[in-house]
Design a protein around this motif. Structure first.
Motif, PDB file in Angstrom:
ATOM      1  N   LYS A  59      11.951  43.490  -9.319  1.00 14.27           N
ATOM      2  CA  LYS A  59      12.462  42.373  -8.519  1.00 14.27           C
ATOM      3  C   LYS A  59      12.107  42.523  -7.044  1.00 14.27           C
ATOM      4  N   SER A  60      10.827  42.814  -6.811  1.00 10.87           N
ATOM      5  CA  SER A  60      10.356  42.951  -5.436  1.00 10.87           C
ATOM      6  C   SER A  60       9.391  41.846  -5.040  1.00 10.87           C
ATOM      7  N   ARG A  61       8.889  41.108  -6.047  1.00 15.69           N
ATOM      8  CA  ARG A  61       7.936  40.031  -5.788  1.00 15.69           C
ATOM      9  C   ARG A  61       8.405  38.749  -6.482  1.00 15.69           C
ATOM     10  N   TYR A  62       7.964  37.633  -5.933  1.00 13.29           N
ATOM     11  CA  TYR A  62       8.417  36.338  -6.440  1.00 13.29           C
ATOM     12  C   TYR A  62       7.267  35.514  -6.990  1.00 13.29           C
ATOM     13  N   TRP A  75      11.376  36.032 -10.514  1.00 11.20           N
ATOM     14  CA  TRP A  75      10.852  37.366 -10.228  1.00 11.20           C
ATOM     15  C   TRP A  75       9.539  37.553 -10.973  1.00 11.20           C
ATOM     16  N   GLY A 130       4.288  37.015  -3.718  1.00  9.67           N
ATOM     17  CA  GLY A 130       4.590  38.306  -3.105  1.00  9.67           C
ATOM     18  C   GLY A 130       6.047  38.451  -2.687  1.00  9.67           C
ATOM     19  N   ARG A 131       6.279  39.317  -1.716  1.00  7.31           N
ATOM     20  CA  ARG A 131       7.638  39.592  -1.237  1.00  7.31           C
ATOM     21  C   ARG A 131       8.091  38.502  -0.276  1.00  7.31           C
ATOM     22  N   ASP A 187       2.014  33.812  -7.876  1.00 12.57           N
ATOM     23  CA  ASP A 187       2.525  35.028  -7.268  1.00 12.57           C
ATOM     24  C   ASP A 187       2.499  34.866  -5.754  1.00 12.57           C
ATOM     25  N   ASP A 223       8.146  40.708 -11.206  1.00 12.41           N
ATOM     26  CA  ASP A 223       8.078  42.098 -11.672  1.00 12.41           C
ATOM     27  C   ASP A 223       9.477  42.584 -12.017  1.00 12.41           C
ATOM     28  N   ASP A 261      10.374  38.611   2.857  1.00 12.28           N
ATOM     29  CA  ASP A 261      11.097  39.458   3.791  1.00 12.28           C
ATOM     30  C   ASP A 261      12.106  38.587   4.529  1.00 12.28           C
ATOM     31  N   GLN A 269      18.911  34.121   2.647  1.00 10.25           N
ATOM     32  CA  GLN A 269      19.106  34.850   1.398  1.00 10.25           C
ATOM     33  C   GLN A 269      19.839  33.988   0.372  1.00 10.25           C
TER      34      GLN A 269
END
Length: 298
Positions: free
Chosen positions: A248-251, A243, A210-211, A208, A245, A213, A229
């Motif tokens: 689709k906010s965390r990787y 992903w 996280g995000r 994990d 979650d 940015d 991107q």
């Protein structure tokens, strides 16, 4: 005996050591962003290592030796790492940012270049960082030796560069690794992902991280947000990332991709250790871990 690729990849502490290496490179980036940014693709890494080696190998008794456009082009194009124009543009950029300077009389041909103090200091720190990873694996004193005799770097680095430019395993990263390393600033992005891969996600086959940015990372690494991107999207499509979650906010950094990257990096660390041993002799183990002690005694 210098560590082989399988010795490095088989060590249980290699991922942690590689994360420490990535953190060191990030600190160097924060100190000199433009220099680090210029070397953050595999192609430019090869160019910079070959260029630095050539200028260290300059011999006043040998006309045409040292870092010249012709000499760098011969090394790089023979390994298909870059085109003639790429070599020319690379040297021009290093000159314009004062990471290189013209050696001797500027009107002499062939024009010879040499590294400036900031480039030399950066290369010294890079060699130290690589030796530090090796020391963490087997408890030897490579870093202490180089700190005690910093001039050894002038002999070790050309050996690293020559070996790296001849080893097809290092020249051609695996396709998914190449997705990052052959792209602009891809090395910086990869180091950032590696630093985050601390915890295995429960019930998942990855770490994990996280995000991501994209706006902030693109700003930090001085790259296009659209480019970043697109890189992240392709990384998901090829199974480097996933992903973690439903929102689709965390990787996740996939475990098999991390293993692939570690295997490729292990080639480089083995090259570094062979170069060190050629110049300094076998590293002396102060407190080797049992299984690596057996390897070194074999």
């Amino acid at each position: 005996m210098a560590l082989k690729v399988e010795d490095v990849t088989g060590h249980p502490g290699f991922i942690e050591a590689l994360q420490g290496f990535a953190a060191t490179l990030r600190a160097q980036f924060d100190e000199s962003p433009r220099l680090s940014r210029m070397l953050a693709s595999h192609q430019r890494w090869l160019l910079s290592q070959a260029a630095f080696a050539l200028q260290l190998e300059y011999d006043a008794s040998q006309p045409g030796s040292g870092l010249t456009t012709t000499n760098l082009r011969e090394i790089i194009t023979s390994s298909n790492a870059a085109s003639r124009n790429t070599v020319l543009n690379f040297l021009d950029q290093l000159l314009s940012y004062r990471f290189l300077r013209i050696a001797g009389e500027s009107n002499r041909r062939p024009r010879r270049y040499e590294a400036t103090e900031i480039s030399t200091a950066a290369m010294y720190r890079w060699v130290l960082a690589n030796l530090s990873v090796l020391d963490r694996l087997d408890g030897a004193g490579r870093v202490a030796r180089l700190i005690e005799e910093p001039a050894l770097m002038h002999k070790i680095q050309p050996q690293i560069a020559r070996r790296a430019c001849l080893d097809p395993r290092w020249l051609e990263p695996p396709p998914r690794v190449a997705l990052f390393l052959w792209t602009e600033a891809g090395g910086l992005v990869m180091d950032d992902l590696i630093r985050r891969a601390i915890h295995l996600a429960p019930g998942a086959d990855g770490y994990d991280i996280g995000r991501i940015d994209a706006r902030l990372m693109a700003e930090q690494f001085m790259i296009s947000r659209t480019h970043l991107q697109r890189l992240v999207r392709r990384a998901v499509e090829t199974g480097c990332l996933a992903w973690s979650d439903k929102a689709k906010s965390r990787y996740l950094l996939k475990a098999d991709f991390l293993a692939e990257y570690c295997g490729w990096q292990a080639v480089k660390f083995s090259i570094v250790d062979h170069a060190y041993e050629m110049i300094c002799g076998p590293a002396r183990l102060e407190d080797p871990e049992p299984h690596l002690a057996a390897v070194c005694e074999a």
